[in-house]
Scaffold this motif. Sequence first.
Motif, short mmCIF file in Angstrom:
data_model
loop_
_atom_site.label_atom_id
_atom_site.label_comp_id
_atom_site.label_asym_id
_atom_site.label_seq_id
_atom_site.Cartn_x
_atom_site.Cartn_y
_atom_site.Cartn_z
N UNK A 168 -3.85 5.62 11.13
CA UNK A 168 -2.47 5.87 9.72
C UNK A 168 -1.58 5.16 9.88
N UNK A 169 -1.21 4.58 8.58
CA UNK A 169 -0.71 3.64 8.88
C UNK A 169 0.46 3.75 6.95
N UNK A 170 1.19 2.94 7.55
CA UNK A 170 2.00 3.04 6.19
C UNK A 170 1.90 1.19 5.78
N UNK A 171 1.27 1.11 4.02
CA UNK A 171 0.95 -0.22 3.30
C UNK A 171 2.48 -0.69 3.99
N UNK A 172 2.70 -2.19 3.90
CA UNK A 172 4.09 -2.30 4.00
C UNK A 172 4.64 -2.94 2.74
N UNK A 173 3.69 -2.83 1.72
CA UNK A 173 3.94 -3.46 0.17
C UNK A 173 3.50 -2.59 -0.54
N UNK A 174 3.25 -3.25 -2.09
CA UNK A 174 2.39 -2.29 -3.13
C UNK A 174 1.56 -3.21 -3.47
N UNK A 175 1.50 -4.94 -2.87
CA UNK A 175 0.09 -4.79 -2.46
C UNK A 175 -1.27 -5.37 -1.88
N UNK A 176 -0.45 -4.54 -0.41
CA UNK A 176 -1.39 -4.36 0.70
C UNK A 176 -1.28 -2.50 -0.04
N UNK A 177 -1.16 -1.89 0.20
CA UNK A 177 -1.16 -0.70 -0.82
C UNK A 177 -2.78 -0.81 -1.33
N UNK A 178 -2.48 -1.60 -2.58
CA UNK A 178 -4.13 -2.28 -3.42
C UNK A 178 -5.36 -2.53 -3.15
N UNK A 179 -4.85 -2.91 -2.13
CA UNK A 179 -6.08 -3.71 -1.24
C UNK A 179 -6.64 -2.68 -0.19
N UNK A 180 -5.57 -1.81 0.05
CA UNK A 180 -6.15 -0.12 0.67
C UNK A 180 -7.66 0.57 -0.54
N UNK A 208 1.71 3.28 -13.74
CA UNK A 208 0.93 4.29 -13.58
C UNK A 208 -0.29 4.67 -13.18
N UNK A 209 -0.87 3.72 -11.92
CA UNK A 209 -1.57 3.75 -11.28
C UNK A 209 -1.24 4.22 -9.87
N UNK A 210 0.01 4.18 -9.54
CA UNK A 210 0.51 4.76 -8.01
C UNK A 210 0.22 6.31 -7.69
N UNK A 211 0.12 7.13 -9.23
CA UNK A 211 0.29 8.73 -9.36
C UNK A 211 -1.16 8.87 -8.73
N UNK A 212 -2.12 8.16 -9.83
CA UNK A 212 -3.74 8.13 -9.30
C UNK A 212 -4.21 7.79 -7.67
N UNK A 213 -3.79 6.70 -7.35
CA UNK A 213 -4.56 6.30 -5.88
C UNK A 213 -3.26 7.61 -4.91
N UNK A 214 -2.43 7.97 -5.27
CA UNK A 214 -1.55 9.10 -4.29
C UNK A 214 -2.94 9.65 -4.60
N UNK A 215 -3.01 10.68 -5.68
CA UNK A 215 -4.07 11.67 -5.71
C UNK A 215 -5.57 11.37 -4.97
N UNK A 216 -6.04 10.60 -4.68
CA UNK A 216 -6.91 9.89 -4.25
C UNK A 216 -6.67 9.79 -3.02
N UNK A 217 -5.46 9.68 -2.47
CA UNK A 217 -5.53 9.96 -0.71
C UNK A 217 -5.74 8.39 -0.42
N UNK A 218 -5.35 7.55 -0.65
CA UNK A 218 -5.21 6.24 -0.80
C UNK A 218 -3.45 5.73 0.04
N UNK A 219 -4.03 4.40 1.24
CA UNK A 219 -2.43 4.50 1.54
C UNK A 219 -1.94 5.68 3.15
N UNK A 220 -2.84 5.46 3.24
CA UNK A 220 -2.46 6.95 5.12
C UNK A 220 -3.29 6.40 5.65
N UNK A 221 -4.36 6.24 5.89
CA UNK A 221 -5.68 5.23 6.50
C UNK A 221 -6.07 4.14 6.36
N UNK A 222 -6.35 3.06 7.24
CA UNK A 222 -6.62 1.42 7.13
C UNK A 222 -8.12 1.99 7.14
N UNK A 223 -8.82 1.26 5.58
CA UNK A 223 -10.61 1.20 5.50
C UNK A 223 -10.32 2.53 5.02
N UNK A 224 -9.39 3.75 4.23
CA UNK A 224 -10.08 4.63 3.77
C UNK A 224 -11.08 4.59 3.31
#
Length: 313
Positions: free
Chosen positions: A231-243, A183-199
Amino acid sequence: MRDSSNPELVAAWATVPEVAETEKRYDDVVQRLRKFRAGQDPEAARHAVIDDAVLTFATSGEWSDDVGKRAAKAYIDALSWESEIIALRKAESQLKFAKEDTRDTCAEQALTYLGTRLDDVLSDAKRASVALNSVMSAEAAIQAGGEALEAWRTLTALLPVVKNIREAQWSIYRAVADSTTVPKLGRWQRAGHGNVMGFRPDDVPAGALTAMRTGTYDVPALVWLANIGTAYVPASVDDLEADVNTATEPVSYDDGGRPSRDISPTVTPVPKSRESAVYPHSRAPHVDYSQPIPAPVKPNSPGPGDEKPPTYF
């Protein structure tokens, strides 16, 4: 399920043969289940033969001498059918879990492929952007012509590729995330996460931020992404959450290593009070009947309002 219409997603999973093999076996057993003939429970099949023999004897007086053999054969045939359907269902269940486990184990490899693919595409975009010379619209590119127009065409052709990479990235996250994270993934995606480091949203131009949040880039946003260098692709859901956590962490720390937060006072404006509703039948209160009746009030609302007050004179 994989989206076969997205070539980047198909290519990402293709880098992991174990996933393709497991899914192929799973799809095979599912098809076998769908095509498997209908059958009867062994006891039901046996009793159907017995009941038919009893009914025949009751109506005609003829008893079938082979009723036992026929009932036993019906039972054995149904038992064979039941055993096969149980085996297929068990295989379907086990392969379903095996498919999910394989995806969880190999997702990082697929995401790493997408990250490399994104780097290659953005490298091409960065080279093309040099020839634009501040051209940031199709009309301006046509007017400029030459290398600028060719660069614009190159960048335009890369837009759907970046879109597919981002969609593939989020598809893989959803395929491997646990039930509390999905359920969190949709919110993270709509916020713009997972596109650039240190967003951090405040550091991103409005057009690029919109592109990151919707997953649909235009040429100016692609040029910004190609030249930002993070710009990058987080290599795991954990990396995405860190973003995600990075976007909300304090931007500075004090001498003791503690987060510095802005604690300066803020002024909250007092909202303007809403005007009271006055209806056509409203009357100003007449408190002192020794005085003249107050003048009628000007209505500002169509009603219904309070009941009409009593008349004393």
